[in-house]
Scaffold this motif. Structure first.
Motif, mmCIF file in Angstrom:
data_model
loop_
_atom_site.group_PDB
_atom_site.id
_atom_site.type_symbol
_atom_site.label_atom_id
_atom_site.label_comp_id
_atom_site.label_asym_id
_atom_site.label_seq_id
_atom_site.Cartn_x
_atom_site.Cartn_y
_atom_site.Cartn_z
ATOM 1 N N PRO A 17 5.894 -2.677 3.108
ATOM 2 C CA PRO A 17 5.984 -4.018 3.705
ATOM 3 C C PRO A 17 7.241 -4.576 3.458
ATOM 4 C CG PRO A 17 4.628 -3.779 1.583
ATOM 5 C CD PRO A 17 4.950 -2.306 2.085
ATOM 6 N N SER A 26 0.147 -1.548 8.640
ATOM 7 C CA SER A 26 -0.959 -1.767 7.856
ATOM 8 C C SER A 26 -0.354 -1.845 6.429
ATOM 9 C CB SER A 26 -1.801 -0.611 7.518
ATOM 10 O OG SER A 26 -2.781 -0.604 8.801
ATOM 11 N N SER A 27 -0.591 -2.983 5.736
ATOM 12 C CA SER A 27 -0.312 -3.209 4.371
ATOM 13 C C SER A 27 -1.398 -3.577 3.371
ATOM 14 C CB SER A 27 0.845 -4.439 4.308
ATOM 15 O OG SER A 27 0.169 -5.543 4.444
ATOM 16 N N TYR A 28 -1.034 -3.024 2.329
ATOM 17 C CA TYR A 28 -1.999 -3.067 1.099
ATOM 18 C C TYR A 28 -1.403 -4.059 0.015
ATOM 19 C CZ TYR A 28 -2.476 1.083 3.687
ATOM 20 O OH TYR A 28 -2.723 1.920 4.885
ATOM 21 N N ALA A 29 -0.237 -4.392 0.106
ATOM 22 C CA ALA A 29 0.167 -5.401 -1.062
ATOM 23 C C ALA A 29 1.146 -6.527 -0.147
ATOM 24 C CB ALA A 29 1.101 -4.757 -1.855
ATOM 25 N N SER A 30 1.188 -7.824 -0.752
ATOM 26 C CA SER A 30 2.041 -8.721 -0.183
ATOM 27 C C SER A 30 2.956 -9.510 -1.091
ATOM 28 C CB SER A 30 1.305 -9.719 0.686
ATOM 29 O OG SER A 30 0.289 -10.356 -0.308
ATOM 30 N N TYR A 88 -8.112 -7.679 6.645
ATOM 31 C CA TYR A 88 -9.121 -7.278 5.751
ATOM 32 C C TYR A 88 -8.624 -7.412 4.323
ATOM 33 C CZ TYR A 88 -13.399 -4.745 3.803
ATOM 34 O OH TYR A 88 -14.500 -4.456 3.088
ATOM 35 N N ASN A 89 -7.384 -6.512 4.122
ATOM 36 C CA ASN A 89 -6.849 -6.429 2.851
ATOM 37 C C ASN A 89 -6.163 -7.643 2.519
ATOM 38 O OD1 ASN A 89 -7.448 -3.658 3.014
ATOM 39 N ND2 ASN A 89 -5.339 -2.950 3.594
ATOM 40 N N HIS A 90 -5.619 -8.648 3.322
ATOM 41 C CA HIS A 90 -4.963 -9.551 2.839
ATOM 42 C C HIS A 90 -5.700 -11.293 3.295
ATOM 43 C CE1 HIS A 90 -1.679 -7.197 1.727
ATOM 44 N NE2 HIS A 90 -1.692 -6.808 2.918
ATOM 45 N N ASN A 91 -6.847 -10.947 3.697
ATOM 46 C CA ASN A 91 -7.898 -12.024 3.928
ATOM 47 C C ASN A 91 -7.359 -13.077 4.961
ATOM 48 O OD1 ASN A 91 -9.979 -11.646 2.231
ATOM 49 N ND2 ASN A 91 -8.957 -12.248 0.555
ATOM 50 N N ASP A 132 -13.300 -2.695 -1.163
ATOM 51 C CA ASP A 132 -12.378 -3.936 -1.228
ATOM 52 C C ASP A 132 -11.191 -3.901 -0.484
ATOM 53 O OD1 ASP A 132 -11.670 -2.042 -2.985
ATOM 54 O OD2 ASP A 132 -11.389 -3.139 -4.767
ATOM 55 N N TYR A 133 -10.850 -2.702 -0.114
ATOM 56 C CA TYR A 133 -9.508 -2.538 0.704
ATOM 57 C C TYR A 133 -10.121 -1.345 1.736
ATOM 58 C CZ TYR A 133 -8.297 1.332 -2.470
ATOM 59 O OH TYR A 133 -8.183 2.250 -3.099
ATOM 60 N N ILE A 160 -7.855 1.555 3.977
ATOM 61 C CA ILE A 160 -6.464 2.516 4.103
ATOM 62 C C ILE A 160 -6.407 3.044 5.575
ATOM 63 C CG2 ILE A 160 -5.173 4.475 3.331
ATOM 64 C CD1 ILE A 160 -5.532 3.076 1.104
ATOM 65 N N LYS A 163 -9.586 -10.597 -4.799
ATOM 66 C CA LYS A 163 -10.119 -9.400 -3.868
ATOM 67 C C LYS A 163 -9.662 -8.111 -4.362
ATOM 68 C CE LYS A 163 -10.024 -7.932 0.829
ATOM 69 N NZ LYS A 163 -11.146 -7.722 1.349
ATOM 70 N N ARG A 206 -3.299 -2.621 -6.060
ATOM 71 C CA ARG A 206 -2.587 -2.740 -4.595
ATOM 72 C C ARG A 206 -1.490 -1.888 -4.606
ATOM 73 N NH1 ARG A 206 -4.099 -6.557 -0.869
ATOM 74 N NH2 ARG A 206 -5.560 -8.188 -1.767
ATOM 75 N N TYR A 220 0.073 2.660 -3.066
ATOM 76 C CA TYR A 220 1.410 3.044 -2.372
ATOM 77 C C TYR A 220 1.963 4.351 -3.494
ATOM 78 C CZ TYR A 220 1.748 -1.018 0.682
ATOM 79 O OH TYR A 220 1.987 -1.485 1.725
#
Lengths: 296, 260
Positions: free
Chosen positions: A117, A149-153, A188-191, A219-220, A222, B33, B39, B43
């Motif tokens: 990201p 799709s991302s899992y971190a911001s 979903y992952n970042h509300n 909670d997340y 993939i 969350k 998170r 990765y």
């Protein structure tokens, strides 16, 4: 570069990702699929079976090219050999369009082989837009950028993802590949509200839609592309095309690969939703709960 | 772009377990969350799992030979030693042979298996070239043959083994239980090429290897015959070279002919 709008690009209908497991059934049975999306890097090879089969499929179907290693958001220079080979492949198969992801995949000549990201800032948008212009000038055509799709911001982000994407698209005059599953996964992952994302992108620039399955870990989520599209993503797709109009749509499947006819059947769901949204008086559509019956 | 460049360098360092990446977590949103650590670990794990899967795809027989646990360890060491510079993971495993020579010196068959599998995979998508046939050569008068030289397909490679690597590969390919690794009495040479779209291989004699290497380097048919005369009389040398040439043509290995 001559400025174009996506009005010049065709509406292709409903497609699938071209995967090696399906080469023979596609060539032999010519399934009811309107077009295929090919992973560019898999065909940026000297020769052999991959290009042989691609040429055969291309003879019967429109094809679009979808890359994973352009690394449009990277802060180190483009891999010139990559751009050259991408153009060479495009010259060979004459795709309807070329897309890659709005992300970065590595710096300093290394590839993390992931769609990493970007921070959503003015500075990053300006940087990416400049690089998109370089690629568009080189290829002589507009490109499509896909939301990942991302899992971190990042704590540094100053805007939403849809504002970021819209800003880049306007600055670079590029097109968008809206991955509806990725919007669902990231929301979903970042509300955030997935519909707000869809409302926020410039409709006239959306040239293609991706759909796929994913893995929900509680909670997340993939983005795994190893399962059928789930009902909430179909609902979001319905919302998207109601908002954006008819957009060329395809299903991505990369793992836990079913027979081709299973994917062709799944693609029928997209066709029926589009028909319901855009031509509701022509053919009745079965209820949503029936959509994934048989391969849930 | 200093800020973004720093963020990307730090993220990459984090993925690669470099010290520079240890404070990168502070750049990531930490919410109720899912925590920032978790998170980022998505990765971190995905990077390794994706590459291990690609290596297992590139080296299925090596994986079977070593077993999943040892293969996984070897792959993780490989990932640390050779960060990817490739646009496609299909090319990433190209130094596995060298990696195994240093990490598994006690099992030299592992490096041989990697060498064989990798070379076979290179033939798979090597450049397409035309295939010269015996009929094409028939149009050239026999008295001119001594001056002919040939262009070979780019897929051709020779792999040398000292262990029973190829019989084990063949057993695994046929879903049979392979024999135990064992050293052969001499080195063996295996010729790899592609016929149409299928990778091929066969055992070759050292004499054919010499003749083939000469011909691939541009030697004329006459020069190949002469080199064989070190081992046999002139007539036998001519017959042997002609047999080699006929075989190479039948196997689709030659793409063009020219007369000096």
């Amino acid at each position: 570069m001559k400025k174009q709008s996506n009005i010049d690009l065709p509406y292709l209908g409903f497609g699938l990702g071209l995967r090696t497991e399906h080469y023979h059934p596609i060539i032999e049975t010519k399934p009811k699929v309107d077009w295929f999306e090919v992973l560019s890097e898999n065909y940026m090879v000297p020769g052999g079976k991959p290009l042989h089969f691609l040429d055969k499929v291309r003879a019967d179907y429109p094809v679009v090219m979808h890359g994973v290693s352009l690394s449009i958001g990277s802060t180190t220079p483009f891999d010139q050999a990559y751009l050259r080979d991408l153009k060479k492949l495009a010259d060979r198969i004459q795709p309807a369009w070329i897309s890659d992801h709005l992300c970065w995949t590595g710096v300093h000549g290394q590839n993390m082989h992931d769609l990493l990201p970007l921070p959503y800032t003015e500075e990053t948008a300006k940087h990416v837009a400049e690089r998109v212009k370089i690629v568009q000038d080189y290829l002589g055509r507009q490109i499509l950028l896909e939301n990942v799709s991302s899992y971190a911001s990042y704590v540094d982000s100053t805007m939403s993802e849809w504002e970021f994407i819209s800003l880049i698209a306007e600055k670079a005059d590029c097109l968008l590949l809206l991955d509806v599953n990725n919007i669902y996964v990231s929301s979903y992952n970042h509300n955030f509200d997935a519909k707000t994302f869809i409302d926020g992108v410039p409709a006239k620039r959306v040239q293609q839609i991706h759909l796929a399955g994913h893995q929900n870990n509680g909670d997340y989520i993939i983005d795994t592309h190893d399962a059928p599209v789930i009902d909430p993503v179909w609902d979001l797709y319905e919302y998207t095309i109601a908002k954006l109009g008819a957009v060329s749509t395809m299903i991505e499947r990369d793992d836990n690969m079913p027979e081709l006819d299973v994917l062709v059947e799944e693609l029928e769901i997209a066709r029926k939703i589009a028909q319901k949204v855009h031509a509701p008086n022509i053919t009745p559509v079965e209820p949503i709960s029936m959509r994934v019956a048989g391969h849930a | 772009m200093n800020h973004l460049a720093q963020l990307q360098a730090d993220f990459q360092a984090y993925l690669l377990d470099d010290a520079q990446g240890t404070s990168f977590i502070e750049a990531v949103v930490d919410d109720k969350k899912v925590g920032a650590k978790k998170r980022l670990s998505i990765y971190h794990n995905a990077y390794r799992l994706r590459i291990i899967e690609a290596l297992a795809t590139a080296y299925p027989k090596l994986n079977a030979l070593l077993g999943d646990v040892l293969f996984d360890n070897i792959a993780r060491e490989y990932i640390s030693a050779y960060p990817s510079t490739y646009r496609n993971l299909r090319w990433y495993g190209n130094q596995m042979r060298e990696h195994l020579l240093t990490t598994l010196p006690q099992h030299p068959i592992a490096a041989e298996m990697a060498d064989f599998e990798w070379t076979l995979s290179l033939a798979f998508d090597a450049e397409d070239v035309p295939e010269l046939t015996l009929q094409d050569l028939a149009t050239i008068p026999p008295e001119n043959w001594a001056d002919l030289s040939f262009t070979f397909q780019p897929a051709i490679k020779i792999v040398r083994t000292r262990w029973n690597t190829i019989p084990i590969w063949q057993a695994l390919e046929a879903d049979e239980t392979p024999t135990k690794p064992a050293q052969e009495s001499t080195y063996q040479s295996w010729l790899i090429w592609r016929k149409k779209f299928n990778s091929q291989f066969r055992l070759v004699t050292e004499m054919e290897v010499i003749a083939l290497n000469m011909a691939m380097a541009g030697a004329t048919f006459g020069e190949v015959c002469e080199s064989l005369e070190c081992e046999m009389d002139e007539e036998e040398a001519m017959t042997t070279a002609a047999q080699y040439l006929a075989t190479w043509l039948q196997e689709g290995m030659i793409s063009a002919v020219k007369q000096k």
